[in-house]
Design an enzyme around this catalytic site. Sequence first.
Site, PDB file in Angstrom:
ATOM      1  CE  LYS A  38      27.808 -53.219 -51.623  1.00 31.60           C
ATOM      2  NZ  LYS A  38      26.466 -52.745 -51.208  1.00 31.60           N
ATOM      3  CE1 TYR A  80      30.828 -52.835 -49.676  1.00 32.75           C
ATOM      4  CE2 TYR A  80      32.325 -52.401 -51.489  1.00 32.75           C
ATOM      5  CZ  TYR A  80      31.230 -52.045 -50.723  1.00 32.75           C
ATOM      6  OH  TYR A  80      30.532 -50.901 -51.030  1.00 32.75           O
TER       7      TYR A  80
END
Length: 257
Positions: free
Chosen positions: A157, A153
Amino acid sequence: MTTALITGAGRGIGKAIARRLAEDGHDIAINDIAANSDMLEQTAEELRATGRKVSTALADVSKPDEVTEMVRKVVADQGALNIMVANAGIARVTSLLEMEADEWDQVMAVNMRGVFLCYREAAKQMIAQGGGGKIIGAASIVAYRPFALLSHYSASKLGVRGLTQGAAMEWAKHGITVNAYCPGIVGTDMWDLIDEKLAREEGLQRGEALKKYSESIALGRVSVPEDVAKLVSYLASPDSDYMTGQSIMIDGGIQFS
């Protein structure tokens, strides 16, 4: 009249963004995946109460053909696309040693590939229209400060942050600004899931992981989706016309860079 398209808007941050942009006077198109169609329609009905024109578009943002069709449908329904908010994203909590390649690919497909596809198709439409536009992406505090057990994750990002900078450089000549918002800990279903899995991994009770990470928030409270929506409102407005290529934290004071 300006039209804003918000992906992943059936609930959570996306829904709050759609509501705020409708209140700001923009016509609204909202997107989610087919599995969330009922939720999306309910959100659309709520937004219509603001008096704005509201349309919906089902699409999986990780699939190029579906993103192309989504933008086509929005323009057919609304007449133009002036603001793209690439908000859709997913989170998984897994240690790197236990992570399967398929899980890595799934997170990257939605969070990184999906933002790229939304940026690209929105830019094509805005360039064809003329007059510039606003492209806004969902990054995260982990684009500056990765969290353990959220490595994929975090990587996705951080990728959005880099993509936002590159897109801003390429499309400035067309009058298109490209920026991203970086939420911290937000009281949404996604963070409920993160809390549950982090607690299990760290041997804590449910709710304790969220409490542990929240103790570092300078303003003393977990964010609500409306906090993030206020920043997106600014990025979608003429007030941010001289800002591009930025990924702005809205975390209550966790990370200071």
